[in-house]
Design a protein around this motif. Structure first.
Motif, mmCIF file in Angstrom:
data_model
loop_
_atom_site.group_PDB
_atom_site.id
_atom_site.type_symbol
_atom_site.label_atom_id
_atom_site.label_comp_id
_atom_site.label_asym_id
_atom_site.label_seq_id
_atom_site.Cartn_x
_atom_site.Cartn_y
_atom_site.Cartn_z
ATOM 1 N N VAL A 1 10.297 -3.659 5.403
ATOM 2 C CA VAL A 1 9.597 -2.769 6.334
ATOM 3 C C VAL A 1 9.147 -3.580 7.548
ATOM 4 O O VAL A 1 8.498 -4.617 7.418
ATOM 5 N N SER B 1 -4.349 0.777 4.938
ATOM 6 C CA SER B 1 -2.969 0.300 5.012
ATOM 7 C C SER B 1 -2.652 -0.622 3.851
ATOM 8 O O SER B 1 -3.545 -1.162 3.196
ATOM 9 N N ALA C 1 3.754 4.296 -1.357
ATOM 10 C CA ALA C 1 3.390 3.374 -0.275
ATOM 11 C C ALA C 1 3.487 1.934 -0.739
ATOM 12 O O ALA C 1 3.995 1.060 -0.027
ATOM 13 N N VAL D 1 2.741 -0.212 6.526
ATOM 14 C CA VAL D 1 2.713 1.020 5.749
ATOM 15 C C VAL D 1 1.263 1.480 5.666
ATOM 16 O O VAL D 1 0.379 0.721 5.267
ATOM 17 N N ALA E 1 7.177 1.019 -0.969
ATOM 18 C CA ALA E 1 7.772 0.793 0.342
ATOM 19 C C ALA E 1 7.430 -0.596 0.863
ATOM 20 O O ALA E 1 8.285 -1.307 1.401
ATOM 21 N N SER E 2 6.179 -0.994 0.708
ATOM 22 C CA SER E 2 5.761 -2.321 1.150
ATOM 23 C C SER E 2 6.456 -3.421 0.369
ATOM 24 O O SER E 2 6.856 -4.452 0.925
ATOM 25 N N GLN F 1 5.489 3.572 8.299
ATOM 26 C CA GLN F 1 5.477 4.795 7.505
ATOM 27 C C GLN F 1 4.044 5.188 7.195
ATOM 28 O O GLN F 1 3.170 4.313 7.057
#
Length: 329
Positions: A321, A60, A312, A325, A315-316, A302
């Protein structure tokens, strides 16, 4: 032990199994943005005496991962390029070291694989992990869910323990809807504390589901918290507030304390705690027990494939979020 090649492609040299094949991994060879991440082939890691080789099922992303990629930890940790990023992992033990009675081949594990230097991380098909960084995976969780726990869950658990949270106390959690804050709300509730959590209004229902009383952060926060806790709060846990330390004296009850993962002034000026998470098998086991008891849920926001690690990270890094992720390997 005789030589041979058993199933799984593991060859034996007469003493220890040796993995001959290379592995796929995400690496970067210089600091920079997500564009420095690339999928490549690396030799499968060697396994030290007190480590095991984990076949990674999921890893993650934590904010520290993309901050490390930008050079954030360069002043305090040695870095050896090319770096495989990632510290969180869930997977299966593929090979054990010479002194690892805690684990066996085939064990499902999860962990926070932070070493003393930055290089061999978890965004790969295999990672060599010291046994002190691992515990058996909670049986009730998928690999993706388990991989979302270690760093954030340990941060919450260790800061709560450092602050001495006990049943009957009122705890204020800043950034309660984030990766760390969501775990902290649940752990504090499991200990019998009353929890007030700061978050944007869109996350208030989520906080109620976790057992917290939500308040909106920003101007007027002190009055909103005092309306819920007129005598003040016993513990403040700061996981993402710009003004947690500044407002703490107005919010803490007599004898109360603050723990922050962001601001050392919580310790230096207020006599509280500044917490930097560390690997711990015992603490991972405690988190796993809470998960298996139904007291710790995992919010996976996600899931990306390994080849999409850059997306990824992006996104983080948005900071918007809720939950974690995860990268599936």
């Amino acid at each position: 032990m005789g030589s041979g090649t058993p199933a799984g492609g593991v060859e034996y040299d007469g003493h220890l199994p040796v993995l001959r094949e290379d592995m796929r991994a995400i690496t970067y060879s210089r600091y920079g943005g997500p564009d420095v991440l690339e999928l490549t082939d690396l030799p499968t890691p060697k396994v030290g005496p007190d480590a095991v080789l984990v076949r990674v099922k999921a890893a993650s992303v934590n904010p520290v991962d993309w901050k490390v990629r930008q050079g954030y930890l360069d002043p305090i940790m040695d870095v050896a390029f090319p770096v495989v990023p990632g510290w969180d992992v869930a997977g299966v033990v593929e090979r054990v070291g010479l002194d690892t009675p805690e684990l066996e081949v085939g064990d499902e594990v999860f962990g926070y694989v932070r070493k003393d230097w930055v290089q061999g991380g978890t965004f790969a098909e295999y990672v060599s992990a010291p046994v002190r960084t691992l515990a058996r995976k909670p049986a009730s969780l998928s690999f993706e869910e388990a991989a979302a726990i270690p760093l954030a869950g340990l941060t919450a658990y260790q800061s709560i323990r450092r602050a001495g949270v006990t049943a009957g106390q009122t705890v204020l959690v800043h950034a309660a809807a984030g990766g760390v804050g969501g775990f902290a709300v649940q752990i504090a509730r499991a200990l019998g504390a009353r929890v007030v959590g700061t978050a944007s209004e869109r996350n208030h229902d989520h906080l109620r589901d976790l057992g917290a009383e939500p308040v909106t952060y920003g101007d007027g926060l002190v009055d909103r918290v005092r309306a819920l806790a007129p005598d003040g709060v016993d513990v403040i846990l700061d996981y993402g507030s710009d003004d947690a330390v500044a407002t703490a004296p107005q919010l803490l009850a007599p004898g109360g304390t603050i723990a922050s993962i962001l601001d050392p002034k919580a310790r230096d000026e207020l006599g509280g705690h500044h917490v930097w998470v560390r690997p711990s098998t015992a603490d991972l086991e405690a988190l796993g027990a809470l998960a298996d008891a139904g007291k710790l849920s995992v919010d996976v926001a996600q899931v990306f494939d390994l080849a999409d690690a850059a997306a990824a990270h992006e996104a983080s890094a948005t900071g918007h979020v809720r939950g974690k992720v995860v990268v599936r390997v």
